[in-house]
Motif scaffolding. Structure first.
Motif: not given
Length: 284
Positions: A212, A10, A217
């Motif tokens: 997401f 991420y 994020i």
């Protein structure tokens, strides 16, 4: 960048709501914290003067405006920004005798207030707490301030912040659901609005969730939860700024496509339940 338990990567554009200015596990911070843990020093010292507290205080003083630092007082609070805000309010009330205040709060692993000596009117024990004196946080905080100063990151932050701002405003021209874009440095917010121009918290949440799923994020906040918040590490590079903008644009596209797909079956279902026929009053 962070990875989940399944190994998915991420892009972290939140950095613990801005409380991790150097990102996760920066080696300069990591190494100093590990060295401290191996040193055998106490980890929680309340108000005791320790080498770590002295080093942190010296770094903080060096980071303050010179004129202010010459006559400053520091009050170490509990490990939350809200406790520092409460301490500031109590001190304000003590000094002025007034009761009405406006306060803004934030969060850190370590919290304190710095104020001019003329306001130092605390009575003994007026604001205390069990969890002051977190030595690990002081070691990490001192290392962070030292790196921020030595690397002269202000110019880098201004450059990357301008890049992020340009990109968000570019997306606002492409997507009418992006309203006002505002921020400073590398802290930005982009309002998500309905076709009528009203803040749309539901759409903002859907975009955040899709970000997401795509591997980025971010957070929502502001009025009605309709502002997408970007608070990345101050060390972020241009490639990750560009990736964040790409993922945001893709997320909005996906959410819109999903909404359109959901609406079409509803219309088809309605047509099947209520066939398109011309009914006259005598049909009933």
């Amino acid at each position: 960048h962070v990875w989940d338990s399944n190994g998915k990567e991420y892009l972290d554009m939140l950095a613990c709501a801005g409380a991790l200015p150097l990102g996760h596990n920066h080696p300069a911070i990591h190494d100093e914290v590990l060295a401290f843990l191996r040193s055998g020093q106490i980890q929680q010292g309340l108000d005791i003067a320790t080498p770590e507290k002295v080093a942190f205080t010296e770094e903080l003083m060096a980071s303050l405006p010179v004129e202010f630092a010459q006559n400053v007082r520091l009050h170490f609070c509990g490990p939350t920004g809200s406790d520092a805000v409460e301490a500031a309010i109590k001190l304000f009330k003590t000094v002025t005798g007034r009761r009405a205040v406006v306060a803004f709060s934030g969060g850190y692993p370590l919290a304190l207030i710095a104020y001019d000596a003329k306001y130092d009117k605390w009575a003994p024990g007026a604001h205390t707490g069990t969890f002051r004196g977190n030595q690990i946080a002081m070691v990490a905080g001192a290392a962070t301030m030292r790196l921020l100063r030595d690397k002269n990151l202000v110019g880098h932050v201004q450059e990357m912040g301008a890049r992020l701002q340009r990109g968000l405003k570019g997306l606002a021209r492409d997507f009418d659901c992006i309203g006002d874009v505002r921020g400073r440095g590398l802290m930005f917010g982009a309002e998500i609005v309905s076709p009528e121009g009203k803040l749309d918290g539901s759409l903002a949440k859907a975009v955040k969730v899709e970000c997401f799923h795509l591997g980025m994020i971010i957070e929502t906040g502001g009025r009605h939860g309709a502002v997408l918040r970007f608070l990345p590490s101050l060390l972020i590079e241009a490639a990750d700024i560009d990736l964040a903008l790409q993922l945001l644009g893709q997320s909005i596209t996906n959410v819109r496509a999903s909404d359109h797909a959901r609406q079409r079956p509803r219309r088809a279902e309605a047509d099947s339940v209520f066939p398109s026929t011309h009914l006259q009053q005598n049909d009933f």
